[in-house]
Design a protein around this motif. Structure first.
Motif, mmCIF file in Angstrom:
data_model
loop_
_atom_site.group_PDB
_atom_site.id
_atom_site.type_symbol
_atom_site.label_atom_id
_atom_site.label_comp_id
_atom_site.label_asym_id
_atom_site.label_seq_id
_atom_site.Cartn_x
_atom_site.Cartn_y
_atom_site.Cartn_z
ATOM 1 N N TRP A 1 0.803 -1.217 0.000
ATOM 2 C CA TRP A 1 0.000 0.000 0.000
ATOM 3 C C TRP A 1 0.839 1.272 0.000
ATOM 4 C CZ3 TRP A 1 0.236 -3.538 4.039
ATOM 5 C CH2 TRP A 1 0.963 -3.135 5.155
ATOM 6 N N GLU A 2 2.143 1.149 0.001
ATOM 7 C CA GLU A 2 3.002 2.331 0.064
ATOM 8 C C GLU A 2 3.254 2.865 -1.339
ATOM 9 O OE1 GLU A 2 5.441 1.850 4.205
ATOM 10 O OE2 GLU A 2 6.300 0.839 2.471
ATOM 11 N N GLN A 3 2.339 3.721 -1.777
ATOM 12 C CA GLN A 3 2.400 4.309 -3.102
ATOM 13 C C GLN A 3 3.357 5.495 -3.137
ATOM 14 O OE1 GLN A 3 -1.722 5.210 -4.058
ATOM 15 N NE2 GLN A 3 -1.474 4.117 -5.972
ATOM 16 N N MET B 1 -13.028 0.915 -16.921
ATOM 17 C CA MET B 1 -13.518 0.691 -15.563
ATOM 18 C C MET B 1 -12.461 1.119 -14.549
ATOM 19 S SD MET B 1 -15.750 -2.860 -15.787
ATOM 20 C CE MET B 1 -15.846 -3.029 -14.006
ATOM 21 N N THR B 2 -12.924 1.603 -13.400
ATOM 22 C CA THR B 2 -12.043 2.199 -12.398
ATOM 23 C C THR B 2 -12.037 1.388 -11.108
ATOM 24 O OG1 THR B 2 -13.788 3.581 -11.445
ATOM 25 C CG2 THR B 2 -12.573 4.494 -13.321
ATOM 26 N N ASP B 3 -11.078 1.720 -10.234
ATOM 27 C CA ASP B 3 -11.058 1.123 -8.898
ATOM 28 C C ASP B 3 -12.359 1.437 -8.164
ATOM 29 O OD1 ASP B 3 -8.563 0.058 -9.265
ATOM 30 O OD2 ASP B 3 -7.513 1.505 -7.978
ATOM 31 N N CYS B 4 -12.625 0.638 -7.123
ATOM 32 C CA CYS B 4 -13.891 0.773 -6.391
ATOM 33 C C CYS B 4 -13.611 0.777 -4.886
ATOM 34 C CB CYS B 4 -14.826 -0.375 -6.768
ATOM 35 S SG CYS B 4 -16.481 -0.244 -6.083
ATOM 36 N N ILE C 1 -5.820 -0.422 2.536
ATOM 37 C CA ILE C 1 -6.397 -1.578 1.840
ATOM 38 C C ILE C 1 -6.917 -1.181 0.460
ATOM 39 C CG2 ILE C 1 -8.314 -3.235 1.877
ATOM 40 C CD1 ILE C 1 -5.990 -3.907 3.797
ATOM 41 N N ASN C 2 -7.549 -0.019 0.370
ATOM 42 C CA ASN C 2 -8.141 0.398 -0.904
ATOM 43 C C ASN C 2 -7.109 0.611 -2.001
ATOM 44 O OD1 ASN C 2 -10.981 0.395 -0.549
ATOM 45 N ND2 ASN C 2 -10.842 2.238 0.721
ATOM 46 N N ASP D 1 -10.097 -6.707 -4.954
ATOM 47 C CA ASP D 1 -11.493 -6.527 -5.363
ATOM 48 C C ASP D 1 -11.650 -5.381 -6.351
ATOM 49 O OD1 ASP D 1 -12.117 -8.551 -3.623
ATOM 50 O OD2 ASP D 1 -13.063 -7.275 -2.114
ATOM 51 N N ASN D 2 -10.711 -4.429 -6.374
ATOM 52 C CA ASN D 2 -10.780 -3.329 -7.338
ATOM 53 C C ASN D 2 -10.960 -3.846 -8.759
ATOM 54 O OD1 ASN D 2 -10.510 -0.868 -5.832
ATOM 55 N ND2 ASN D 2 -8.369 -1.393 -5.442
#
Length: 541
Positions: A282-284, A360-363, A397-398, A403-404
């Motif tokens: 998750w470390e963008q 389609m995009t992330d959710c 998490i996002n 699930d994205n």
């Protein structure tokens, strides 16, 4: 033209659980895929890679296989699978099956027998080890479950290995009987008429866990060569291995035709361009386009004459491409088209993940109760245990939640996006009334039509299939620019990864437009000002 069908093909990945539901139970299925074959034929794709549809308890949505030669009832029957193969073939579309041979479900009969009877022939199909000083053999950890990768078998006092979840038990490829059983299973599917395998975590099958060697074990290429010779050797057959550890040099070794191993591997070097080196998932960090280019170009040059490239932005394990590398606001369509043009101009086999062709995009979701991904749920528990509050943990998490990519396909603006008449197994992205196939097909300037044109170009253009790749190095960092040259034909591919104007010097030669994501394009080359996310392919004189 080149020797293999997959060198001029585009492959479309289907996540069956989320593609199309035919019976209203909220889960996509094989009859649903069959009902959409005309759509896929119109898009122009040559092959469908199906994520697993084998019988499974679905701890990891089918990547935990309980029976390699049975279809999970949630997806249909073997008769449905036979019909899919036949119906796809009638439309000139080939079927590529996902194959998970690093591990099985703990519900596979091989493992059930191995646990019930220590003298079973299948006992040695799995990785077992004795306790050391009353504890697990070493400190290997489980990626999906957290904690030790070793689980105690109470009956025998030995430990078995599970590098993913506790229900995904690692196979012992050192056993020749196991290897023969796997090859028989593969030939079962080949005889049914499939024309390819995608091979999950294939770089892990030769692991030596007691020595903590988990990828690129010493017998890996020996096993792959044997697999080739025992299964598809005399067929024009697509094999692509998932190999997170592979460098461009490794990818060439896997795919060099003279070695008789695989057609290609998925090589993930370019996906580190927005991640902290050595950091957590998750470390963008802001996308480093220079690093992205370096990774993509290294594969092009390393496999210029030997081996073959796979080309992809996303799959069932990765965030949505436009959310990750493009933009989701006013530039969503432009940036999605830009990503398509930049990638499909390269040499290799393009892979399109379902929904990518409509942007389609992330959710993102608000609570962990909305998350299905087994890995994300485990990491959430770990983050909370480390002191993160629920909101902070969910923000992390996002970013990577698988699930994205797995939210159901958005077909129409009608209820449940046309995916199901029942309750979807996973919540549909709320933007489906705006982002859906019906709307995209009705707009000839949409992302969908850009993908269709690019797929057709791949089929028709020797320069895309075989042309030599040359980087244009003297361009600003946000610009991807290269040429492809075949005989007397040369094409320039240029893409601006920035949401700002960028000035770039391009070859001062007359040009003809092949494709562009703006309705006009630079008719005079030389010093050109590229607009936000502008991309085009031009034929140079």
């Amino acid at each position: 033209m080149q020797a293999h069908w997959w060198q001029r093909a585009t492959v479309y990945q289907i996540y069956p659980r989320s593609f199309q539901d035919s019976n209203g139970d909220g889960i996509g299925d094989i009859p649903g895929i069959i009902s959409r074959l005309d759509y896929l034929a119109t898009l122009g794709v040559d092959a469908l890679w199906l994520s697993p549809v084998y019988k499974s308890p679905n701890t990891d949505n089918g990547y935990d296989i309980a029976d390699y030669q049975a279809i999970d009832p949630a997806y249909g029957t073997m008769a449905d699978m036979d019909q899919l193969i036949a119906q796809a073939a009638q439309r000139g579309i080939k079927i590529v099956m996902d194959l998970v041979v690093n591990h099985t479900s703990d519900e596979h009969l091989w493992f059930v027998d191995a646990c019930q009877n220590p003298d079973s022939p299948t006992r040695d199909y799995y990785v077992w080890a004795d306790a050391v000083d009353g504890h697990a053999p070493n400190d290997l950890t489980s990626g999906f479950s957290g904690g030790s990768a070793w689980e105690l078998d109470e009956l025998t006092g030995q430990y078995f290995l599970h590098l993913f979840s506790k229900k995904q038990i690692d196979l012992n490829w050192q056993n020749p009987d196991l290897r023969r059983a796997i090859y028989r299973m593969m030939n079962f599917w080949i005889d049914k008429g499939i024309e390819g395998f995608r091979m999950d975590v294939i770089d892990m099958i030769a692991k030596e866990p007691r020595a903590k060697i988990l990828v690129n074990g010493p017998h890996l290429h020996e096993y792959l060569h044997e697999m080739n010779r025992q299964t598809w050797r005399n067929r024009d057959f697509l094999t692509v291995g998932e190999a997170w550890s592979a460098s461009p040099e490794d990818a060439r070794q896997y795919s060099d035709e003279q070695r008789e191993e695989l057609s290609m591997v998925f090589q993930f070097g370019h996906l580190w361009a927005d991640r902290q080196v050595g950091g957590e998932k998750w470390e963008q960090r802001p996308l480093d386009v220079a690093q992205l280019k370096q990774a993509l170009y290294a594969c092009q040059t390393t496999m210029a004459t030997h081996g073959w490239n796979s080309l992809f932005w996303s799959n069932h394990d990765l965030p949505r491409a436009v959310s990750r590398f493009g933009a989701t606001g006013q530039y969503r369509e432009l940036s999605a088209k830009m990503l398509a043009i930049a990638l499909h101009g390269l040499k290799g086999t393009p892979f399109v993940y379902q929904g990518e062709e409509i942007g389609m995009t992330d959710c993102p979701v608000a609570t962990i109760d909305q998350v299905n991904d087994v890995e994300a749920r485990t990491i959430y528990r770990q983050l909370r245990a480390q002191g993160d509050d629920a909101g902070t943990a969910m923000q992390k998490i996002n970013i990577f939640n698988r699930d994205n990519a797995r939210t159901p396909m958005q077909w129409t603006a009608k209820q449940h996006a046309g995916f199901t008449t029942g309750k979807p197994w996973l919540a549909i992205n709320a933007n489906y009334p705006r982002i859906n196939v019906a709307a995209a097909q009705a707009d000839y300037q949409s992302i969908w039509w850009t993908y269709q044109r690019l797929i057709r170009l791949r089929k028709q253009s020797a320069v895309l299939q075989q042309g030599e790749f040359t980087e244009l190095s003297a361009v600003p960092a946000p610009i991807v620019a290269y040429t492809r040259t075949w005989q007397q034909t040369q094409w320039l591919i240029c893409a601006n990864f920035a949401d700002t104007l960028i000035t770039v010097d391009l070859p001062k030669r007359a040009s003809e437009l092949i494709i562009s994501n703006y309705q006009d394009y630079p008719e005079q080359l030389g010093r050109v000002v590229l607009r936000p996310y502008e991309a085009f392919i031009l034929a140079l004189s």
